[in-house]
Design an enzyme around this catalytic site. Structure first.
Site, PDB file in Angstrom:
ATOM      1  N   GLY A   8       0.835  -1.210   0.000  1.00 26.74           N
ATOM      2  CA  GLY A   8       0.000   0.000   0.000  1.00 26.74           C
ATOM      3  C   GLY A   8       0.862   1.248   0.000  1.00 26.74           C
ATOM      4  O   GLY A   8       1.826   1.354   0.775  1.00 26.74           O
ATOM      5  N   ALA A  12       0.062   5.975   4.991  1.00 28.27           N
ATOM      6  CA  ALA A  12       0.663   5.022   5.937  1.00 28.27           C
ATOM      7  C   ALA A  12       1.820   4.275   5.298  1.00 28.27           C
ATOM      8  O   ALA A  12       2.903   4.131   5.894  1.00 28.27           O
ATOM      9  CB  ALA A  12      -0.392   4.043   6.447  1.00 28.27           C
ATOM     10  N   HIS A 234     -20.372   9.162   6.971  1.00 33.90           N
ATOM     11  CA  HIS A 234     -20.148  10.612   6.960  1.00 33.90           C
ATOM     12  C   HIS A 234     -21.490  11.301   6.760  1.00 33.90           C
ATOM     13  O   HIS A 234     -22.285  10.899   5.899  1.00 33.90           O
ATOM     14  CB  HIS A 234     -19.184  10.995   5.835  1.00 33.90           C
ATOM     15  CG  HIS A 234     -18.619  12.361   5.980  1.00 33.90           C
ATOM     16  ND1 HIS A 234     -19.367  13.501   5.730  1.00 33.90           N
ATOM     17  CD2 HIS A 234     -17.396  12.798   6.351  1.00 33.90           C
ATOM     18  CE1 HIS A 234     -18.609  14.566   5.944  1.00 33.90           C
ATOM     19  NE2 HIS A 234     -17.410  14.162   6.329  1.00 33.90           N
ATOM     20  N   ARG A 283     -19.361  12.904  14.054  1.00 30.78           N
ATOM     21  CA  ARG A 283     -20.024  12.414  12.848  1.00 30.78           C
ATOM     22  C   ARG A 283     -21.112  11.375  13.125  1.00 30.78           C
ATOM     23  O   ARG A 283     -22.123  11.333  12.422  1.00 30.78           O
ATOM     24  CB  ARG A 283     -18.973  11.816  11.907  1.00 30.78           C
ATOM     25  CG  ARG A 283     -18.065  12.853  11.321  1.00 30.78           C
ATOM     26  CD  ARG A 283     -16.948  12.238  10.508  1.00 30.78           C
ATOM     27  NE  ARG A 283     -16.100  13.284   9.957  1.00 30.78           N
ATOM     28  CZ  ARG A 283     -14.972  13.049   9.302  1.00 30.78           C
ATOM     29  NH1 ARG A 283     -14.564  11.803   9.121  1.00 30.78           N
ATOM     30  NH2 ARG A 283     -14.260  14.042   8.822  1.00 30.78           N
ATOM     31  N   HIS A 366     -18.027   6.015   4.908  1.00 29.30           N
ATOM     32  CA  HIS A 366     -16.857   6.873   4.705  1.00 29.30           C
ATOM     33  C   HIS A 366     -15.567   6.276   5.257  1.00 29.30           C
ATOM     34  O   HIS A 366     -14.515   6.402   4.634  1.00 29.30           O
ATOM     35  CB  HIS A 366     -17.121   8.218   5.384  1.00 29.30           C
ATOM     36  CG  HIS A 366     -15.990   9.193   5.273  1.00 29.30           C
ATOM     37  ND1 HIS A 366     -15.511   9.635   4.063  1.00 29.30           N
ATOM     38  CD2 HIS A 366     -15.243   9.824   6.238  1.00 29.30           C
ATOM     39  CE1 HIS A 366     -14.517  10.507   4.268  1.00 29.30           C
ATOM     40  NE2 HIS A 366     -14.320  10.615   5.568  1.00 29.30           N
ATOM     41  N   SER A 405      -7.708  11.312  10.598  1.00 32.90           N
ATOM     42  CA  SER A 405      -7.428  10.230   9.658  1.00 32.90           C
ATOM     43  C   SER A 405      -6.024  10.352   9.073  1.00 32.90           C
ATOM     44  O   SER A 405      -5.234   9.400   9.126  1.00 32.90           O
ATOM     45  CB  SER A 405      -8.463  10.249   8.534  1.00 32.90           C
ATOM     46  OG  SER A 405      -8.134   9.293   7.557  1.00 32.90           O
TER      47      SER A 405
END
Length: 604
Positions: A8, A12, A234, A283, A366, A405
């Site tokens: 990935g 991150a 969201h 949220r 989301h 996030s």
């Protein structure tokens, strides 16, 4: 030289790569798409750090408290403490790398309000924060590529984890998406940074390239997952085509207001019901309020739901209504300076000019708070396998606050990289590795020891050969199957089942029905099927996706309470005595096993 494989190339994955490479270790960075097309690029709102430049007495302690509280006390407090303590230094590092954040009139990094937080804490680059940060990280990545320390393999996908005879991770097998060539990769460790489980669902705000397959394969092979029932809706998205367009929380942070029409008047329902934070409540709460207004007719016809008294008299008297986000009262200069991407998205995809008319919105899937189970150092349940970013369960508990996030992904990647380095140092008993000094970091004798002790073990060759042979045999058998079901139709049916069962409000009969339907799907369409129009990669993993989906439903059933993003109509109360714990799920002997683990004690 020890090496690590990173799956990935979002925030991150790149953060982990840079951390490992700058300490002199080799990195092989695998991704199905180039980093420039990762979901991280889509991040709009910004990154949290308690800079306290707005004279609001903000502090890392406040940031910690907001994160823990909004996560309904389900996050690891030691991990969150490290996250919030390090946030200012991470932001400063991004500035050093060239990220151009908005500045205020005093030249300080500008900060905006975000949901679930009373202080201005979110640094931003207009509404293109993800693009700005990713561009800077990729530029830094290229320095280490030029030194040969990082090798990128785009258009490749993770197929299988490889473990030695004691269960330790020794690498993985990947597949070339263009040629279907299967490639073994030996490594001293693997970091998974493959993103959230958007691929299990149809309409999300995230990238369809986050297909969930890596998490599904790891789960089926015995890696523990956790808290997967916590799926964030969201509050402000717009549904179209196969995706939901995100209207970032930044829009409400800059002054956008939610309203519905009630008795021919605008009702600013969030401001009326929650006067302190109004439109910037966490949220999970805003999404629930919008959903209740949008579904009031449906709810009134359901006696079980009304028995729970979750609606006020006013709400019950409303007819099914639409909810709108109104940005018209924000001055044009501020809209263009701080929310330009949102303006352009609305005009391009919705044919709406937010300067003049409100945007009709609805909650949409989301973010995934759960995923691969890791500890505060980002160790998974398998030695030398780590996970970071949205694919893992860390930092956010039962509900993530906006702006955490990007922070969680970058800090998580750095932490996972550092943990790998410490593990290797410990494993090799190298006492004199000098951090940030590549030339002097490892002696020739150490390199020889590494080669002899880790990478080139004969037994590893045999294990990889056996795994490759097993995979190729499975592929040959798969291609000879007679059932020719479309993988696309199976995935669509699986997504439909999960969305129907795992809405904002859930109840046991729907969740049980979801499991029944997935079992039916597996038995009637998935077992013994082969779709020549889909890739080998998709064919190999379609059943794993179904099993992962079923495990989420089972987790949602067994958590008989309401908390954060998991709301049970049949169990509407929060039950701290029985469920202020982590849901841990394992797959063994074709069975899904679930238990609860205590939250780690806070060391302070």
């Amino acid at each position: 030289m020890p090496n690590i494989i990173i799956i990935g190339s979002g925030f991150a994955g790149i953060s982990a790569s840079l951390t490992v490479a700058k300490n002199g270790f080799n990195v092989i960075l695998i991704s199905n798409m180039p980093a420039e097309r990762s979901q991280s690029v889509m991040a709009e709102g910004g990154i949290n750090a308690a800079l306290n430049s707005k004279n609001e007495n903000d502090s890392v302690e406040n940031h910690f408290e907001d994160t823990i509280k909004s996560g309904w006390y389900l996050a690891d407090p030691n991990a969150v403490k490290a996250l919030t303590d390090n946030a200012p230094s991470i932001l400063n590092r991004l500035v050093q790398l060239g990220v151009i954040f908005n500045r205020d009139e005093n030249g300080n990094i500008d900060l905006r309000n975000f949901g679930g937080q009373k202080k201005k804490r979110t640094a931003f680059a207009k509404s293109s924060s993800g693009k700005q940060i990713m561009s800077a990280l990729i530029q830094e990545l290229r320095k280490y590529e030029s030194k040969g320390l990082i090798k990128r393999k785009s258009s490749h996908s993770f197929l299988k984890l490889v473990k030695d005879n004691t269960g330790n991770c020794i690498g993985c097998i990947i597949i070339d998406n263009k040629t279907d060539k299967i490639i073994p990769l030996k490594g001293d460790g693997v970091i998974i940074a493959s993103g959230g489980m958007q691929g299990l669902f149809r309409n999300t705000t995230g990238s369809l390239n986050n297909n969930s397959i890596t998490t599904a394969e790891l789960f089926v092979s015995g890696v523990s997952i956790a808290n997967t029932e916590f799926i964030q809706y969201h509050p402000t998205t717009v549904k179209f085509s196969r995706k939901n367009l995100l209207i970032s929380e930044a829009a409400r942070g800059e002054g956008g207001r939610l309203f519905t029409n009630y008795n021919n008047k605008k009702s600013y329902f969030m401001e009326e019901k929650y006067p302190e934070l109004g439109n910037l409540m966490p949220r999970d709460i805003v999404s629930k309020e919008i959903w209740k207004i949008m579904n009031n007719n449906v709810m009134n016809n359901n006696t079980n739901i009304n028995d729970n008294n979750i609606f006020s008299d006013k709400e019950n008297s409303m007819k099914k209504s639409s909810v709108f986000l109104d940005l018209t009262q924000i001055n044009n200069d501020k809209l263009e300076d701080n929310l330009l991407d949102i303006l352009e998205d609305c005009e391009t995809f919705l044919n709406i000019n937010p300067k003049k008319e409100p945007i009709e919105v609805q909650p949409g899937i989301h973010y995934f708070m759960g995923g691969i189970k890791v500890d505060e150092h980002h160790n998974s349940s398998v030695n030398y396998l780590y996970a970071a970013g949205e694919c893992c369960c860390q930092y956010h508990g039962a509900n993530r606050i906006g702006g955490n996030s990007i922070l969680g992904a970058i800090f998580g990647g750095v932490t996972a990289g550092n943990t790998f380095i410490e593990d290797i140092k410990s494993k090799l008993d190298i006492k004199n590795i000098i951090i940030n000094n590549i030339e002097n970091s490892i002696s020739e004798s150490d390199i020889s020891e590494i080669k002899n002790d880790i990478n080139l073990k004969k037994e590893y060759d045999d294990i990889f050969k056996k795994e490759i042979s097993y995979l190729k045999n499975n592929i040959d058998l798969m291609k000879n199957r007679n059932k020719k079901t479309s993988i696309y139709s199976i995935k669509s049916e699986l997504s439909y089942i999960l969305e129907k069962s795992l809405g904002i409000f859930r109840e046991e009969k729907e969740l049980e029905n979801g499991i029944f339907l997935i079992n039916k799907l597996i038995n009637e369409k998935v077992k013994d099927c082969y779709d020549c129009k889909s890739s080998i990669y998709e064919n190999l993993n379609i059943e794993n996706l179904c099993i992962l989906g079923k495990s989420i439903l089972k987790s949602a059933i067994i958590r008989k309470e309401s908390r954060g993003a998991h709301q049970r109509l049949d169990f509407p109360e929060t039950d701290d005595i029985n469920f202020k714990k982590i849901t841990v799920v394992n797959y063994h002997n074709n069975k899904i096993n679930i238990n609860f683990e205590d939250i780690p004690n806070f060391r302070k």
